[in-house]
Design a protein around this motif. Sequence first.
Motif, PDB file in Angstrom:
ATOM      1  N   PHE A  88       0.702  -1.241  -0.088  1.00  0.00           N
ATOM      2  CA  PHE A  88       0.121   0.090  -0.164  1.00  0.00           C
ATOM      3  C   PHE A  88       0.713   1.242  -0.024  1.00  0.00           C
ATOM      4  N   PHE A  89       1.884   1.297   0.752  1.00  0.00           N
ATOM      5  CA  PHE A  89       2.902   2.345   0.825  1.00  0.00           C
ATOM      6  C   PHE A  89       3.420   2.557  -0.467  1.00  0.00           C
ATOM      7  N   SER A  90       3.859   1.639  -1.234  1.00  0.00           N
ATOM      8  CA  SER A  90       4.583   1.840  -2.504  1.00  0.00           C
ATOM      9  C   SER A  90       3.403   2.413  -3.524  1.00  0.00           C
ATOM     10  N   LEU A  91       2.264   1.842  -3.495  1.00  0.00           N
ATOM     11  CA  LEU A  91       1.434   2.352  -4.515  1.00  0.00           C
ATOM     12  C   LEU A  91       0.948   3.694  -4.332  1.00  0.00           C
ATOM     13  N   CYS A  92       0.803   4.098  -2.879  1.00  0.00           N
ATOM     14  CA  CYS A  92       0.444   5.473  -2.720  1.00  0.00           C
ATOM     15  C   CYS A  92       1.687   6.345  -2.972  1.00  0.00           C
ATOM     16  N   LEU A  93       2.897   5.987  -2.924  1.00  0.00           N
ATOM     17  CA  LEU A  93       4.077   6.635  -3.026  1.00  0.00           C
ATOM     18  C   LEU A  93       4.139   6.975  -4.475  1.00  0.00           C
ATOM     19  N   LEU A  94       3.882   5.924  -5.279  1.00  0.00           N
ATOM     20  CA  LEU A  94       4.118   5.950  -6.852  1.00  0.00           C
ATOM     21  C   LEU A  94       2.835   7.108  -7.357  1.00  0.00           C
ATOM     22  N   ILE A  95       1.696   7.235  -6.563  1.00  0.00           N
ATOM     23  CA  ILE A  95       0.628   8.065  -6.959  1.00  0.00           C
ATOM     24  C   ILE A  95       1.250   9.383  -6.654  1.00  0.00           C
ATOM     25  N   TYR A  96       1.705   9.559  -5.506  1.00  0.00           N
ATOM     26  CA  TYR A  96       2.157  10.753  -5.104  1.00  0.00           C
ATOM     27  C   TYR A  96       3.082  11.342  -6.082  1.00  0.00           C
ATOM     28  N   MET A  97       4.207  10.505  -6.476  1.00  0.00           N
ATOM     29  CA  MET A  97       5.313  10.792  -7.336  1.00  0.00           C
ATOM     30  C   MET A  97       4.501  11.197  -8.724  1.00  0.00           C
ATOM     31  N   THR A  98       3.533  10.347  -9.180  1.00  0.00           N
ATOM     32  CA  THR A  98       2.848  10.722 -10.494  1.00  0.00           C
ATOM     33  C   THR A  98       2.321  12.139 -10.234  1.00  0.00           C
ATOM     34  N   ILE A  99       1.647  12.650  -9.217  1.00  0.00           N
ATOM     35  CA  ILE A  99       0.987  13.921  -9.131  1.00  0.00           C
ATOM     36  C   ILE A  99       1.997  14.790  -9.011  1.00  0.00           C
ATOM     37  N   ILE A 100       2.923  14.701  -8.441  1.00  0.00           N
ATOM     38  CA  ILE A 100       4.168  15.545  -8.356  1.00  0.00           C
ATOM     39  C   ILE A 100       4.662  16.009  -9.869  1.00  0.00           C
ATOM     40  N   SER A 101       5.287  14.765 -10.333  1.00  0.00           N
ATOM     41  CA  SER A 101       5.560  14.834 -11.961  1.00  0.00           C
ATOM     42  C   SER A 101       4.723  15.332 -13.020  1.00  0.00           C
ATOM     43  N   ALA A 102       3.409  14.950 -12.920  1.00  0.00           N
ATOM     44  CA  ALA A 102       2.703  15.369 -13.707  1.00  0.00           C
ATOM     45  C   ALA A 102       2.430  17.042 -13.918  1.00  0.00           C
ATOM     46  N   ASN A 103       2.279  17.274 -12.503  1.00  0.00           N
ATOM     47  CA  ASN A 103       1.916  18.894 -12.332  1.00  0.00           C
ATOM     48  C   ASN A 103       3.115  19.788 -12.470  1.00  0.00           C
ATOM     49  N   VAL A 104       4.251  19.369 -12.110  1.00  0.00           N
ATOM     50  CA  VAL A 104       5.564  19.671 -12.223  1.00  0.00           C
ATOM     51  C   VAL A 104       5.762  20.248 -14.135  1.00  0.00           C
ATOM     52  N   VAL A 105       5.557  19.095 -14.803  1.00  0.00           N
ATOM     53  CA  VAL A 105       5.625  19.306 -16.213  1.00  0.00           C
ATOM     54  C   VAL A 105       4.808  20.552 -16.634  1.00  0.00           C
ATOM     55  N   ILE A 106       3.543  20.737 -16.317  1.00  0.00           N
ATOM     56  CA  ILE A 106       2.735  21.593 -16.812  1.00  0.00           C
ATOM     57  C   ILE A 106       3.212  22.882 -16.405  1.00  0.00           C
ATOM     58  N   ILE A 107       3.518  22.995 -14.846  1.00  0.00           N
ATOM     59  CA  ILE A 107       4.224  24.265 -14.452  1.00  0.00           C
ATOM     60  C   ILE A 107       5.202  24.602 -15.251  1.00  0.00           C
ATOM     61  N   LEU A 108       6.206  23.913 -15.361  1.00  0.00           N
ATOM     62  CA  LEU A 108       7.457  24.331 -15.985  1.00  0.00           C
ATOM     63  C   LEU A 108       7.059  24.557 -17.591  1.00  0.00           C
ATOM     64  N   THR A 109       6.413  23.879 -18.261  1.00  0.00           N
ATOM     65  CA  THR A 109       5.944  24.163 -19.561  1.00  0.00           C
ATOM     66  C   THR A 109       5.563  25.614 -19.686  1.00  0.00           C
ATOM     67  N   VAL A 110       4.391  25.804 -18.699  1.00  0.00           N
ATOM     68  CA  VAL A 110       3.723  27.442 -19.009  1.00  0.00           C
ATOM     69  C   VAL A 110       4.903  28.072 -18.539  1.00  0.00           C
ATOM     70  N   CYS A 111       5.585  28.198 -17.547  1.00  0.00           N
ATOM     71  CA  CYS A 111       6.663  29.016 -17.116  1.00  0.00           C
ATOM     72  C   CYS A 111       7.856  29.387 -18.221  1.00  0.00           C
ATOM     73  N   LEU A 112       8.308  28.322 -18.768  1.00  0.00           N
ATOM     74  CA  LEU A 112       9.482  28.367 -19.750  1.00  0.00           C
ATOM     75  C   LEU A 112       8.956  28.795 -21.094  1.00  0.00           C
TER      76      LEU A 112
END
Length: 315
Positions: free
Chosen positions: A26-50
């Motif tokens: 459960f920990f690994s699954l939730c950590l993967l979801i959290y990392m996915t959330i961070i990665s996906a949102n950071v990609v959009i943020i950097l795309t718009v900012c840069l």
Amino acid sequence: MNSNNSLTDYFEFTVFSDYGSLKYVFFSLCLLIYMTIISANVVIILTVCLDKSLHQPMYIFICCLCLNSLYGSAGFFPRFLMDILSDTHFISRPFCFTQMYVIYTYKTHELTLLTVMAYDRFVAICQPLHYHSKMTFRKVLYLLVFIVLYPACMLGHLFYEFSHLPLCGYKVHRIFCTSWSIIQLSCVETAVLNVTGQFFGATLIFIPLFFVLYTYLRILLVCRKSSSKFRGKALQTCLPHMVTFVNFCISVFCEVSLSLYKVDEVNTFVIVVVSLEFLLIPPINNPLVYGLNLPQIRGVIISGFLRLQKWFRQD
């Protein structure tokens, strides 16, 4: 653990169970979801900012939507991941109210931001000749300040009142702190506080909801009288917002509905699923919907990955 009147310094989450070695899964699954959330949102943020071509009101609001997803996730996931692995599930009173404030401001920021985005689409489609004069950089800045301060101030006052409630218990049947679960532990009459909370909740939810419905009614009326090409373009920019708004409203509705029941009588699995929905689905849904459906953002992301891939091949 002290559960005397007003001396409750800690709370205990009672929905967590001992799953043995399964807790690491459960920990690994939730950590993967959290990392996915961070990665996906950071990609959009950097795309718009840069990319300077995306320095427009609509994309700035999308960037803020992703920033808010990171904010809300940070208020929940680190503590939740700790609780999955831990044998005890106690949370200090200050941290409980901090977590509660972050999660509730995340919800209200999201709703307010989606409301402002509806206004932006309304001006762009219904008043295109006045768009650049109405959606200036200064106005966008004022709207962003309003998005942050309006919910923060309203909820700040309400949670200040919550934090001074004398409590006669410490067991919270949720996976994170909620205002209703804390009010149920109060030793004193909370009718006035309940009415105040319901008023604030109705103000923060129904005013944005009616405004968004009004703007889309106006947009539909304009599209009905326009050409098919205009309707297609309007749908292309409005569809991601509609999907995001409806998805978030359903998530919040489920969470509010859960608060109306006595949580001790609700199945633990239902509590966990409903509680996780608005903290998991919108932060994952937002970057996927906007990244895949808006050709401007999708094009910049694809070209960026191609350049990155080319750079790695050269090395």
